[in-house]
Each structure stands twice: as C-alpha cells, then as structure tokens.
Design a protein around this motif. Structure first.
Motif, mmCIF file in Angstrom:
data_model
loop_
_atom_site.group_PDB
_atom_site.id
_atom_site.type_symbol
_atom_site.label_atom_id
_atom_site.label_comp_id
_atom_site.label_asym_id
_atom_site.label_seq_id
_atom_site.Cartn_x
_atom_site.Cartn_y
_atom_site.Cartn_z
ATOM 1 N N ARG A 82 0.843 -1.197 0.000
ATOM 2 C CA ARG A 82 0.000 0.000 0.000
ATOM 3 C C ARG A 82 0.876 1.244 0.000
ATOM 4 N NH1 ARG A 82 -5.416 -0.578 2.157
ATOM 5 N NH2 ARG A 82 -5.175 1.542 2.937
ATOM 6 N N GLN A 83 1.962 1.196 0.764
ATOM 7 C CA GLN A 83 2.863 2.342 0.845
ATOM 8 C C GLN A 83 3.466 2.651 -0.521
ATOM 9 O OE1 GLN A 83 3.328 4.354 3.664
ATOM 10 N NE2 GLN A 83 4.165 5.653 2.045
ATOM 11 N N LYS A 84 3.792 1.610 -1.289
ATOM 12 C CA LYS A 84 4.346 1.813 -2.627
ATOM 13 C C LYS A 84 3.312 2.488 -3.531
ATOM 14 C CE LYS A 84 7.431 1.269 -5.905
ATOM 15 N NZ LYS A 84 8.678 2.000 -5.932
ATOM 16 N N VAL A 85 2.032 2.124 -3.383
ATOM 17 C CA VAL A 85 0.964 2.808 -4.133
ATOM 18 C C VAL A 85 1.006 4.291 -3.824
ATOM 19 C CG1 VAL A 85 -1.534 3.101 -4.394
ATOM 20 C CG2 VAL A 85 -0.560 0.792 -4.259
ATOM 21 N N ASP A 86 0.980 4.621 -2.525
ATOM 22 C CA ASP A 86 0.965 6.030 -2.111
ATOM 23 C C ASP A 86 2.217 6.765 -2.564
ATOM 24 O OD1 ASP A 86 -1.510 5.602 -0.924
ATOM 25 O OD2 ASP A 86 -0.679 5.360 1.092
ATOM 26 N N ASP A 87 3.372 6.115 -2.426
ATOM 27 C CA ASP A 87 4.632 6.760 -2.824
ATOM 28 C C ASP A 87 4.670 7.023 -4.326
ATOM 29 O OD1 ASP A 87 5.410 6.593 -0.172
ATOM 30 O OD2 ASP A 87 6.802 4.914 -0.494
ATOM 31 N N MET A 88 4.248 6.041 -5.119
ATOM 32 C CA MET A 88 4.297 6.190 -6.568
ATOM 33 C C MET A 88 3.316 7.266 -7.038
ATOM 34 S SD MET A 88 4.005 3.374 -9.608
ATOM 35 C CE MET A 88 5.423 2.493 -8.994
ATOM 36 N N GLU A 102 -10.448 9.294 -7.106
ATOM 37 C CA GLU A 102 -9.888 9.141 -5.763
ATOM 38 C C GLU A 102 -9.466 7.703 -5.512
ATOM 39 O OE1 GLU A 102 -9.162 11.603 -3.563
ATOM 40 O OE2 GLU A 102 -9.767 12.901 -5.217
ATOM 41 N N ALA A 103 -8.575 7.522 -4.551
ATOM 42 C CA ALA A 103 -8.120 6.189 -4.162
ATOM 43 C C ALA A 103 -9.305 5.375 -3.643
ATOM 44 C CB ALA A 103 -7.051 6.294 -3.074
ATOM 45 N N ALA A 104 -9.199 4.054 -3.788
ATOM 46 C CA ALA A 104 -10.244 3.149 -3.300
ATOM 47 C C ALA A 104 -9.602 2.057 -2.453
ATOM 48 C CB ALA A 104 -11.005 2.531 -4.471
ATOM 49 N N ASP A 105 -10.229 1.778 -1.335
ATOM 50 C CA ASP A 105 -9.740 0.743 -0.427
ATOM 51 C C ASP A 105 -10.835 -0.290 -0.236
ATOM 52 O OD1 ASP A 105 -8.682 -0.834 1.555
ATOM 53 O OD2 ASP A 105 -8.092 0.843 2.840
ATOM 54 N N HIS A 106 -10.599 -1.497 -0.747
ATOM 55 C CA HIS A 106 -11.572 -2.584 -0.635
ATOM 56 C C HIS A 106 -11.128 -3.626 0.382
ATOM 57 C CE1 HIS A 106 -13.785 -1.054 -4.089
ATOM 58 N NE2 HIS A 106 -12.623 -0.897 -4.698
ATOM 59 N N GLY A 107 -10.201 -3.256 1.244
ATOM 60 C CA GLY A 107 -9.672 -4.181 2.236
ATOM 61 C C GLY A 107 -8.587 -5.063 1.653
ATOM 62 N N TRP A 108 -8.952 -5.961 0.759
ATOM 63 C CA TRP A 108 -7.994 -6.871 0.137
ATOM 64 C C TRP A 108 -7.269 -6.227 -1.040
ATOM 65 C CZ3 TRP A 108 -8.425 -8.438 -4.967
ATOM 66 C CH2 TRP A 108 -9.627 -8.086 -5.608
ATOM 67 N N MET A 109 -7.841 -5.098 -1.558
ATOM 68 C CA MET A 109 -7.233 -4.397 -2.681
ATOM 69 C C MET A 109 -7.323 -2.889 -2.438
ATOM 70 S SD MET A 109 -8.064 -4.496 -6.784
ATOM 71 C CE MET A 109 -9.753 -3.968 -6.590
ATOM 72 N N GLY A 119 -2.094 11.969 -20.588
ATOM 73 C CA GLY A 119 -3.493 11.643 -20.344
ATOM 74 C C GLY A 119 -3.798 10.158 -20.226
ATOM 75 N N HIS A 120 -2.785 9.283 -20.335
ATOM 76 C CA HIS A 120 -3.024 7.848 -20.179
ATOM 77 C C HIS A 120 -3.370 7.561 -18.725
ATOM 78 C CE1 HIS A 120 -1.563 7.408 -24.199
ATOM 79 N NE2 HIS A 120 -0.401 7.927 -23.870
ATOM 80 N N GLN A 121 -4.413 6.786 -18.515
ATOM 81 C CA GLN A 121 -4.910 6.524 -17.168
ATOM 82 C C GLN A 121 -4.288 5.251 -16.599
ATOM 83 O OE1 GLN A 121 -9.037 6.894 -18.542
ATOM 84 N NE2 GLN A 121 -9.281 8.426 -16.934
ATOM 85 N N TRP A 122 -3.675 5.400 -15.436
ATOM 86 C CA TRP A 122 -2.980 4.312 -14.757
ATOM 87 C C TRP A 122 -3.589 4.101 -13.374
ATOM 88 C CZ3 TRP A 122 1.196 1.803 -17.075
ATOM 89 C CH2 TRP A 122 1.697 2.410 -18.231
ATOM 90 N N GLU A 123 -3.871 2.860 -13.034
ATOM 91 C CA GLU A 123 -4.277 2.492 -11.682
ATOM 92 C C GLU A 123 -3.081 1.800 -11.045
ATOM 93 O OE1 GLU A 123 -7.771 0.075 -12.068
ATOM 94 O OE2 GLU A 123 -9.015 1.786 -12.634
ATOM 95 N N ILE A 124 -2.599 2.373 -9.960
ATOM 96 C CA ILE A 124 -1.500 1.772 -9.216
ATOM 97 C C ILE A 124 -2.162 1.004 -8.074
ATOM 98 C CG2 ILE A 124 0.713 2.175 -8.094
ATOM 99 C CD1 ILE A 124 0.395 3.432 -10.970
ATOM 100 N N MET A 125 -1.913 -0.303 -8.000
ATOM 101 C CA MET A 125 -2.680 -1.100 -7.050
ATOM 102 C C MET A 125 -1.822 -2.077 -6.246
ATOM 103 S SD MET A 125 -4.458 -3.971 -9.501
ATOM 104 C CE MET A 125 -4.580 -5.158 -8.221
ATOM 105 N N TYR A 126 -2.332 -2.377 -5.072
ATOM 106 C CA TYR A 126 -1.774 -3.438 -4.229
ATOM 107 C C TYR A 126 -2.937 -4.337 -3.832
ATOM 108 C CZ TYR A 126 -0.300 -5.934 -0.094
ATOM 109 O OH TYR A 126 -0.036 -6.934 0.810
ATOM 110 N N GLN A 131 -6.596 -11.601 2.045
ATOM 111 C CA GLN A 131 -7.611 -10.771 2.668
ATOM 112 C C GLN A 131 -8.946 -10.783 1.933
ATOM 113 O OE1 GLN A 131 -7.105 -9.142 5.613
ATOM 114 N NE2 GLN A 131 -5.139 -10.184 5.634
ATOM 115 N N LEU A 132 -9.038 -11.596 0.874
ATOM 116 C CA LEU A 132 -10.288 -11.688 0.117
ATOM 117 C C LEU A 132 -11.423 -12.135 1.035
ATOM 118 C CD1 LEU A 132 -9.248 -13.343 -3.247
ATOM 119 C CD2 LEU A 132 -10.538 -11.238 -2.988
ATOM 120 N N PRO A 133 -12.575 -11.477 0.955
ATOM 121 C CA PRO A 133 -13.710 -11.909 1.779
ATOM 122 C C PRO A 133 -14.180 -13.308 1.348
ATOM 123 C CG PRO A 133 -14.275 -9.989 0.427
ATOM 124 C CD PRO A 133 -12.859 -10.341 0.137
ATOM 125 N N THR A 134 -14.599 -14.081 2.301
ATOM 126 C CA THR A 134 -15.073 -15.438 1.976
ATOM 127 C C THR A 134 -16.574 -15.484 1.821
ATOM 128 O OG1 THR A 134 -15.134 -15.971 4.331
ATOM 129 C CG2 THR A 134 -13.185 -16.616 3.089
#
Length: 134
Positions: A82-88, A102-109, A119-126, A131-134
């Motif tokens: 997550r820190q690498k997402v924020d740093d990048m 805006e950033a999105a936090d789904h717990g596992w992602m 203008g190319h759109q990039w999603e930086i993700m972790y 942590q995937l919900p069961t």
C-alpha cells in the motif's frame, strides 16, 4: 504461453515522458528507444510500454488515435505494498500527473488513479489475496 507484453501508447513529448517515468523509478530499454519511441520497462524482460511519438504511433493503425480527452484503455499495475501505491502516486502527482479518480480501499485491494502527462490513465494497485472476503 505469453512470454512478454508490449503496450503501445501515443505520447506528445518523448523527453517529458522519459523524465516523468524516470522520476517514478522506472528505466528504459535503450535498444528499443530512439527519436520516435521509448521502451519503458515496467517489469524487466516481460512487461514493457512502448511510448511512441503520436505521429509514429499513427503509422501502426488505420484508425484515429485517441487523444488525452478520451479513454481508450485503463492500465493497472500491481506493486508490492500500500505504501508503494501512495509513494508512486505522490511522485507522479509531483511530476506532472493528475488524479482522475480518488483512491479506493476494498480491504484486500487498494488502488489510486493517475493520468500521466499524456493523459493515459494508470491504476496503481496493491492486493493481498489472503484478505479476500469469503
């Protein structure tokens, strides 16, 4: 089995693109870079983005080339924390990117969204599959 992927993207200014991605910690394969294109190494040896001057890019297609006011593709790249997402994202915003969502936090992602100077759109993700919900 796919051994590598090359994503081709039109850009206006190669020097600006090189500076932007270098400041985010990426390198280029100079063998495939010249005055018309840069080979951005996203994952050494397997994932590359070919940043092609718009005029050169247009020689590879018979369709109109999307400009920075339209969305042709969303590019998602996974990083190791997550820190690498924020740093990048922080580095990108400091060097000419804009946030298109805006950033999105789904717990596992967790991800954040930037548009590079072209203008190319990039999603930086972790993501943490444990942590995937069961």
């Amino acid at each position: 089995m796919i051994q590598s992927i090359y994503v081709n993207l039109p850009v206006e200014d190669l020097a600006r693109s090189r500076s932007f991605w270098t400041k985010l910690g990426f390198s280029f394969n100079e063998t495939f870079s010249d005055d018309k294109a840069l080979c951005l190494m996203l994952n050494e040896g397997s994932i590359c983005a070919m940043l092609l001057k718009r005029e050169f890019f247009s020689t590879f297609t018979n369709r109109a080339v999307a400009d920075h006011h339209t969305t042709q593709v969303l590019l998602a790249i996974g990083v190791d924390s997550r820190q690498k997402v924020d740093d990048m994202v922080s580095a990108a915003l400091e060097n000419g990117a804009t946030r298109y969502r805006e950033a999105a936090d789904h717990g596992w992602m967790y991800y954040d969204c930037i548009a590079d100077p072209d203008g190319h759109q990039w999603e930086i993700m972790y993501s943490d599959p444990n942590q995937l919900p069961t």
